[in-house]
Motif scaffolding. Structure first.
Motif, PDB file in Angstrom:
ATOM      1  N   ILE A   1       0.863  -1.187   0.000  1.00  0.00           N
ATOM      2  CA  ILE A   1       0.000   0.000   0.000  1.00  0.00           C
ATOM      3  C   ILE A   1       0.894   1.229   0.000  1.00  0.00           C
ATOM      4  O   ILE A   1       1.647   1.464   0.942  1.00  0.00           O
ATOM      5  CB  ILE A   1      -0.925  -0.001   1.231  1.00  0.00           C
ATOM      6  CG1 ILE A   1      -1.840  -1.230   1.215  1.00  0.00           C
ATOM      7  CG2 ILE A   1      -1.744   1.279   1.286  1.00  0.00           C
ATOM      8  CD1 ILE A   1      -2.758  -1.300   0.021  1.00  0.00           C
TER       9      ILE A   1
ATOM     10  N   GLU B   1       0.350   4.299   0.486  1.00  0.00           N
ATOM     11  CA  GLU B   1       0.090   5.295   1.525  1.00  0.00           C
ATOM     12  C   GLU B   1       0.566   4.851   2.899  1.00  0.00           C
ATOM     13  O   GLU B   1       0.313   5.526   3.897  1.00  0.00           O
ATOM     14  CB  GLU B   1      -1.408   5.611   1.588  1.00  0.00           C
ATOM     15  CG  GLU B   1      -1.938   6.380   0.401  1.00  0.00           C
ATOM     16  CD  GLU B   1      -2.380   5.476  -0.726  1.00  0.00           C
ATOM     17  OE1 GLU B   1      -2.083   4.262  -0.664  1.00  0.00           O
ATOM     18  OE2 GLU B   1      -3.019   5.969  -1.671  1.00  0.00           O
ATOM     19  N   SER B   2       1.260   3.694   2.985  1.00  0.00           N
ATOM     20  CA  SER B   2       1.681   3.165   4.278  1.00  0.00           C
ATOM     21  C   SER B   2       2.497   4.178   5.064  1.00  0.00           C
ATOM     22  O   SER B   2       2.310   4.345   6.270  1.00  0.00           O
ATOM     23  CB  SER B   2       2.503   1.885   4.088  1.00  0.00           C
ATOM     24  OG  SER B   2       1.695   0.814   3.640  1.00  0.00           O
TER      25      SER B   2
ATOM     26  N   LEU C   1      -3.296   5.564   8.584  1.00  0.00           N
ATOM     27  CA  LEU C   1      -4.434   5.318   7.710  1.00  0.00           C
ATOM     28  C   LEU C   1      -5.699   5.225   8.555  1.00  0.00           C
ATOM     29  O   LEU C   1      -5.745   4.494   9.540  1.00  0.00           O
ATOM     30  CB  LEU C   1      -4.214   4.020   6.918  1.00  0.00           C
ATOM     31  CG  LEU C   1      -2.966   3.992   6.038  1.00  0.00           C
ATOM     32  CD1 LEU C   1      -2.883   2.676   5.278  1.00  0.00           C
ATOM     33  CD2 LEU C   1      -2.960   5.168   5.064  1.00  0.00           C
ATOM     34  N   GLU C   2      -6.728   5.952   8.170  1.00  0.00           N
ATOM     35  CA  GLU C   2      -7.955   6.012   8.939  1.00  0.00           C
ATOM     36  C   GLU C   2      -8.888   4.851   8.599  1.00  0.00           C
ATOM     37  O   GLU C   2      -8.737   4.180   7.569  1.00  0.00           O
ATOM     38  CB  GLU C   2      -8.662   7.348   8.688  1.00  0.00           C
ATOM     39  CG  GLU C   2      -7.841   8.556   9.126  1.00  0.00           C
ATOM     40  CD  GLU C   2      -8.570   9.864   8.859  1.00  0.00           C
ATOM     41  OE1 GLU C   2      -9.675   9.827   8.269  1.00  0.00           O
ATOM     42  OE2 GLU C   2      -8.037  10.922   9.252  1.00  0.00           O
ATOM     43  N   TYR C   3      -9.867   4.654   9.457  1.00  0.00           N
ATOM     44  CA  TYR C   3     -10.854   3.586   9.283  1.00  0.00           C
ATOM     45  C   TYR C   3     -11.536   3.684   7.920  1.00  0.00           C
ATOM     46  O   TYR C   3     -11.678   2.686   7.216  1.00  0.00           O
ATOM     47  CB  TYR C   3     -11.884   3.669  10.407  1.00  0.00           C
ATOM     48  CG  TYR C   3     -13.054   2.730  10.261  1.00  0.00           C
ATOM     49  CD1 TYR C   3     -12.911   1.359  10.459  1.00  0.00           C
ATOM     50  CD2 TYR C   3     -14.317   3.222   9.929  1.00  0.00           C
ATOM     51  CE1 TYR C   3     -13.986   0.503  10.334  1.00  0.00           C
ATOM     52  CE2 TYR C   3     -15.399   2.377   9.798  1.00  0.00           C
ATOM     53  CZ  TYR C   3     -15.234   1.011  10.005  1.00  0.00           C
ATOM     54  OH  TYR C   3     -16.311   0.163   9.875  1.00  0.00           O
ATOM     55  N   LYS C   4     -11.929   4.897   7.510  1.00  0.00           N
ATOM     56  CA  LYS C   4     -12.631   5.060   6.236  1.00  0.00           C
ATOM     57  C   LYS C   4     -11.738   4.700   5.055  1.00  0.00           C
ATOM     58  O   LYS C   4     -12.225   4.233   4.015  1.00  0.00           O
ATOM     59  CB  LYS C   4     -13.168   6.485   6.095  1.00  0.00           C
ATOM     60  CG  LYS C   4     -12.106   7.574   6.076  1.00  0.00           C
ATOM     61  CD  LYS C   4     -12.749   8.958   5.982  1.00  0.00           C
ATOM     62  CE  LYS C   4     -11.698  10.068   5.971  1.00  0.00           C
ATOM     63  NZ  LYS C   4     -12.339  11.413   5.898  1.00  0.00           N
ATOM     64  N   TYR C   5     -10.420   4.886   5.218  1.00  0.00           N
ATOM     65  CA  TYR C   5      -9.506   4.491   4.142  1.00  0.00           C
ATOM     66  C   TYR C   5      -9.504   2.966   4.005  1.00  0.00           C
ATOM     67  O   TYR C   5      -9.579   2.442   2.883  1.00  0.00           O
ATOM     68  CB  TYR C   5      -8.093   4.989   4.428  1.00  0.00           C
ATOM     69  CG  TYR C   5      -7.076   4.493   3.414  1.00  0.00           C
ATOM     70  CD1 TYR C   5      -6.852   5.191   2.243  1.00  0.00           C
ATOM     71  CD2 TYR C   5      -6.368   3.312   3.628  1.00  0.00           C
ATOM     72  CE1 TYR C   5      -5.957   4.732   1.296  1.00  0.00           C
ATOM     73  CE2 TYR C   5      -5.465   2.842   2.691  1.00  0.00           C
ATOM     74  CZ  TYR C   5      -5.259   3.547   1.522  1.00  0.00           C
ATOM     75  OH  TYR C   5      -4.370   3.079   0.593  1.00  0.00           O
ATOM     76  N   TRP C   6      -9.402   2.272   5.141  1.00  0.00           N
ATOM     77  CA  TRP C   6      -9.402   0.805   5.091  1.00  0.00           C
ATOM     78  C   TRP C   6     -10.705   0.276   4.505  1.00  0.00           C
ATOM     79  O   TRP C   6     -10.694  -0.686   3.729  1.00  0.00           O
ATOM     80  CB  TRP C   6      -9.154   0.232   6.480  1.00  0.00           C
ATOM     81  CG  TRP C   6      -7.722   0.296   6.895  1.00  0.00           C
ATOM     82  CD1 TRP C   6      -7.177   1.035   7.907  1.00  0.00           C
ATOM     83  CD2 TRP C   6      -6.627  -0.403   6.289  1.00  0.00           C
ATOM     84  NE1 TRP C   6      -5.818   0.842   7.964  1.00  0.00           N
ATOM     85  CE2 TRP C   6      -5.455  -0.036   6.983  1.00  0.00           C
ATOM     86  CE3 TRP C   6      -6.525  -1.291   5.217  1.00  0.00           C
ATOM     87  CZ2 TRP C   6      -4.201  -0.535   6.645  1.00  0.00           C
ATOM     88  CZ3 TRP C   6      -5.274  -1.796   4.877  1.00  0.00           C
ATOM     89  CH2 TRP C   6      -4.127  -1.411   5.584  1.00  0.00           C
TER      90      TRP C   6
ATOM     91  N   SER D   1     -12.508   1.773   2.307  1.00  0.00           N
ATOM     92  CA  SER D   1     -12.482   2.039   0.863  1.00  0.00           C
ATOM     93  C   SER D   1     -11.610   1.040   0.119  1.00  0.00           C
ATOM     94  O   SER D   1     -11.856   0.741  -1.055  1.00  0.00           O
ATOM     95  CB  SER D   1     -11.980   3.465   0.596  1.00  0.00           C
ATOM     96  OG  SER D   1     -10.590   3.587   0.868  1.00  0.00           O
ATOM     97  N   ILE D   2     -10.592   0.511   0.785  1.00  0.00           N
ATOM     98  CA  ILE D   2      -9.707  -0.482   0.167  1.00  0.00           C
ATOM     99  C   ILE D   2     -10.305  -1.888   0.264  1.00  0.00           C
ATOM    100  O   ILE D   2     -10.358  -2.636  -0.723  1.00  0.00           O
ATOM    101  CB  ILE D   2      -8.319  -0.462   0.841  1.00  0.00           C
ATOM    102  CG1 ILE D   2      -7.566   0.827   0.510  1.00  0.00           C
ATOM    103  CG2 ILE D   2      -7.486  -1.691   0.428  1.00  0.00           C
ATOM    104  CD1 ILE D   2      -7.100   0.924  -0.925  1.00  0.00           C
TER     105      ILE D   2
END
Length: 224
Positions: free
Chosen positions: A200, A202-203, A208-213, A215-216
């Motif tokens: 990833i 963006e690591s 990394l926020e909850y909403k990012y996870w 979305s992935i």
């Protein structure tokens, strides 16, 4: 702080390149079991679950800050997502290797101890940063970690077995293999993440926020 981090990352990148070049001449040690600790007792099933691999240093503040959002996302998807945490002790954190060795030792005693101890390190890691431990001997810090972090997890009855395991070459080798595994895969900082084997980008950066996870992981879970 940021400048120091950039210098450290460059140093780790150089070390990683050297390790890769050295790999042409010598085989990295192959462990008896796959490196890493499965979260929640859900072994990764390649092709059947989305697999997230996280490289964490137990005394890294960025690793500490990244874990809650990932944990929440994984629990949201239940059995459809598996998480494996690999320990990656950064050389500029004086007691990172000791912390990793402690976690490997409790894993040998009882695997369910691993994540409670990792989270204990995250909660109290500031006590084991470089500055607070600067004037203390290694033996003193190891004793404090054992008494303050390990014993509350494993209990007094397991203390002698833990001390024997911590001083055994097996825990030392396991911690070294964890670090070499990260270097071989191009990890140069923590936290660092792979999803289904793909890094990833963006690591490195803000946690990394909850909403990012979501979305992935959401679209991947939908395709399973």
């Amino acid at each position: 702080m940021e400048a120091s981090r950039r210098v450290s990352l460059r140093l780790l990148a150089i070390i990683g390149c050297c390790a890769c070049l050295g790999g042409c001449r010598a085989q990295l040690p192959i462990p008896a079991r796959t490196d890493g600790f499965v979260y929640g007792g859900k072994p990764p099933a390649w092709g059947e679950t989305v697999v997230v691999e996280a490289f964490f240093d137990p005394v890294c503040p960025d690793s500490r800050d990244a874990w809650p959002a990932l944990k929440k996302a994984v629990e949201h998807y239940g059995s459809r997502v598996s998480v494996v945490v690999h320990l990656f002790p950064l050389p500029y954190h004086s007691y990172a290797f000791v912390a990793c060795r402690s976690i490997h030792t409790v894993n040998m005693l009882n695997p369910p101890f691993v994540y409670p101890l990792l989270e204990k390190f995250f909660k109290y890691q500031e006590d084991y940063y470089n500055q607070p431990t600067y004037t203390k001997s290694r033996a003193t810090v190891v004793d404090e970690i054992t008494k303050n972090l390990v014993v509350p997890i494993i209990g007094e009855t397991n203390l002698s077995a833990y001390k024997a395991g911590f001083n055994d070459s097996q825990s030392d080798q396991a911690a070294r293999i964890s670090f070499k595994n990260g270097c071989a895969r191009g990890v140069a900082a923590t936290p660092y993440f792979f999803v289904n084997g793909i890094p990833i980008s963006e690591s490195i950066g803000p946690p990394l926020e909850y909403k990012y996870w979501i979305s992935i992981l959401g679209p991947l879970v939908g395709k399973m």
